[in-house]
Design a protein around this motif. Structure first.
Motif, PDB file in Angstrom:
ATOM      1  N   ARG A  38      -6.955  -2.372 -14.394  1.00  0.00           N
ATOM      2  CA  ARG A  38      -5.714  -1.870 -15.132  1.00  0.00           C
ATOM      3  C   ARG A  38      -4.918  -3.235 -15.246  1.00  0.00           C
ATOM      4  N   PHE A  39      -4.534  -3.841 -13.956  1.00  0.00           N
ATOM      5  CA  PHE A  39      -3.988  -5.215 -13.898  1.00  0.00           C
ATOM      6  C   PHE A  39      -4.879  -6.258 -12.885  1.00  0.00           C
ATOM      7  N   PRO A  40      -4.504  -7.586 -12.975  1.00  0.00           N
ATOM      8  CA  PRO A  40      -5.149  -8.263 -12.318  1.00  0.00           C
ATOM      9  C   PRO A  40      -5.588  -8.175 -10.948  1.00  0.00           C
ATOM     10  N   ASP A  41      -6.815  -8.278 -10.510  1.00  0.00           N
ATOM     11  CA  ASP A  41      -7.444  -8.277  -8.993  1.00  0.00           C
ATOM     12  C   ASP A  41      -6.609  -9.320  -8.277  1.00  0.00           C
ATOM     13  N   CYS A  66      -2.182   0.033  -9.228  1.00  0.00           N
ATOM     14  CA  CYS A  66      -2.675  -0.599 -10.519  1.00  0.00           C
ATOM     15  C   CYS A  66      -3.402  -1.712 -10.162  1.00  0.00           C
ATOM     16  N   HIS A  67      -3.089  -2.332  -9.032  1.00  0.00           N
ATOM     17  CA  HIS A  67      -3.837  -3.770  -8.738  1.00  0.00           C
ATOM     18  C   HIS A  67      -5.060  -3.199  -7.791  1.00  0.00           C
ATOM     19  N   THR A  68      -6.091  -4.072  -7.937  1.00  0.00           N
ATOM     20  CA  THR A  68      -7.147  -3.874  -6.851  1.00  0.00           C
ATOM     21  C   THR A  68      -7.068  -5.247  -5.842  1.00  0.00           C
ATOM     22  N   GLU A  87       0.780  -1.374   0.026  1.00  0.00           N
ATOM     23  CA  GLU A  87      -0.158  -0.064   0.121  1.00  0.00           C
ATOM     24  C   GLU A  87       0.822   1.193  -0.186  1.00  0.00           C
ATOM     25  N   GLY A  88       2.136   1.221   0.295  1.00  0.00           N
ATOM     26  CA  GLY A  88       2.994   2.271   0.393  1.00  0.00           C
ATOM     27  C   GLY A  88       4.191   2.261  -0.611  1.00  0.00           C
ATOM     28  N   LYS A  89       5.385   1.819  -0.269  1.00  0.00           N
ATOM     29  CA  LYS A  89       6.439   2.130  -0.995  1.00  0.00           C
ATOM     30  C   LYS A  89       6.458   1.041  -2.095  1.00  0.00           C
ATOM     31  N   GLY A  90       5.732  -0.046  -2.246  1.00  0.00           N
ATOM     32  CA  GLY A  90       5.777  -1.003  -3.292  1.00  0.00           C
ATOM     33  C   GLY A  90       4.734  -0.413  -4.452  1.00  0.00           C
ATOM     34  N   LEU A  91       3.800   0.461  -4.108  1.00  0.00           N
ATOM     35  CA  LEU A  91       2.772   1.082  -5.115  1.00  0.00           C
ATOM     36  C   LEU A  91       2.094   0.006  -5.992  1.00  0.00           C
ATOM     37  N   CYS A  92       1.901  -1.246  -5.128  1.00  0.00           N
ATOM     38  CA  CYS A  92       1.070  -2.246  -5.816  1.00  0.00           C
ATOM     39  C   CYS A  92      -0.323  -1.835  -6.007  1.00  0.00           C
ATOM     40  N   VAL A  93      -0.989  -1.263  -4.873  1.00  0.00           N
ATOM     41  CA  VAL A  93      -2.484  -0.926  -5.077  1.00  0.00           C
ATOM     42  C   VAL A  93      -2.657   0.241  -6.181  1.00  0.00           C
ATOM     43  N   ALA A  99       7.797 -12.003 -17.469  1.00  0.00           N
ATOM     44  CA  ALA A  99       8.162 -13.706 -17.640  1.00  0.00           C
ATOM     45  C   ALA A  99       6.897 -14.216 -18.247  1.00  0.00           C
ATOM     46  N   TYR A 100       5.619 -14.022 -17.280  1.00  0.00           N
ATOM     47  CA  TYR A 100       4.388 -14.463 -17.656  1.00  0.00           C
ATOM     48  C   TYR A 100       3.341 -13.321 -17.419  1.00  0.00           C
ATOM     49  N   VAL A 101       2.609 -12.901 -18.489  1.00  0.00           N
ATOM     50  CA  VAL A 101       1.554 -11.985 -18.223  1.00  0.00           C
ATOM     51  C   VAL A 101       0.427 -12.732 -18.384  1.00  0.00           C
ATOM     52  N   VAL A 102      -0.565 -12.367 -17.384  1.00  0.00           N
ATOM     53  CA  VAL A 102      -1.848 -12.895 -17.413  1.00  0.00           C
ATOM     54  C   VAL A 102      -2.788 -12.497 -18.672  1.00  0.00           C
ATOM     55  N   PRO A 103      -3.312 -13.275 -19.373  1.00  0.00           N
ATOM     56  CA  PRO A 103      -4.132 -12.963 -20.613  1.00  0.00           C
ATOM     57  C   PRO A 103      -5.128 -12.009 -20.175  1.00  0.00           C
ATOM     58  N   GLY A 104      -4.936 -10.987 -21.238  1.00  0.00           N
ATOM     59  CA  GLY A 104      -5.923  -9.911 -21.258  1.00  0.00           C
ATOM     60  C   GLY A 104      -5.560  -8.560 -20.471  1.00  0.00           C
ATOM     61  N   PHE A 105      -4.088  -8.574 -20.193  1.00  0.00           N
ATOM     62  CA  PHE A 105      -3.638  -7.431 -19.430  1.00  0.00           C
ATOM     63  C   PHE A 105      -2.295  -7.268 -20.166  1.00  0.00           C
TER      64      PHE A 105
END
Length: 195
Positions: free
Chosen positions: A77-80, A66-68, A58-64, A110-116
């Motif tokens: 934007r990216f997989p939930d 783009c991800h929900t 939620e902070g430094k990693g900035l994951c949320v 290396a692996y991208v979830v289909p549709g993203f």
């Protein structure tokens, strides 16, 4: 009695400035603080790692950014990430959930979830710059989303061999790994995978 034009203009400027100052004070103010420093030691439990990992996400990693987590409708934007622990075990043949999460963080294309789109940056490099211990905590947090974290601070994976021994020198969650440090650059992908 007639009021001079300059006084009328000054009164209008003062009234307008006062009005906008009043409206500006009604808008809620948000104070931004630097990230809280978290000491990551080698004796953390998996549950503690998951809590620290969630704060990093939620902070430094900035994951949320783009991800929900738990959003069921709308454009993504990216997989939930809700339930990602269950999907990770079977997402890429031959990779455990820990190896899949590590690959997704160190080498996200290396692996991208289909549709993203293949747009996620490696989190161990700038601009995010998480160190190996922080990434272990993020993996614990991801395992907690639909499962129970099994990773420990002693866990190794394809991208981290434990060279920077957790507990020997505590890492802080606000300092990125220096360039050229162990784990600073991703290793070659596991055999059998393609980019």
């Amino acid at each position: 009695m007639r009021v001079p034009v300059t006084i009328r203009i000054a009164a209008l400027v003062l009234a307008t400035t006062s009005f906008y100052a009043y409206v500006g004070q009604m808008v809620p103010q948000k104070e931004v603080q630097p990230p809280e420093e978290t000491v990551i030691t080698g004796d953390l439990t998996s549950a503690d790692m998951a809590k620290i990992g969630r704060r990093i996400m939620e902070g430094k990693g900035l994951c949320v950014t783009c991800h929900t987590i738990g959003k069921t409708t709308g454009p993504f934007r990216f997989p939930d990430l809700a339930g990602v622990a269950i999907r990770a075990k079977t997402r890429v043949a031959g990779l455990s959930d820990i190896e899949y999460f590590a690959q997704s963080l160190y080498e996200p294309t290396a692996y991208v979830v289909p549709g993203f789109p293949p747009a996620m940056p490696p989190v161990n490099q700038p601009p995010i710059g998480l160190n190996d211990q922080e990434i272990l905590c993020v993996i614990a947090a991801l395992q907690s989303l639909g499962g129970t974290p099994t990773i420990t601070m002693k866990t190794t994976h394809h991208y981290y061999n434990g060279a920077a021994a957790p507990g020997a020198a505590p890492a802080t969650a606000t300092t990125p790994a220096p360039a050229g440090a162990p784990g600073g650059a991703p290793a070659a992908p596991p055999k059998g995978t393609t980019k």
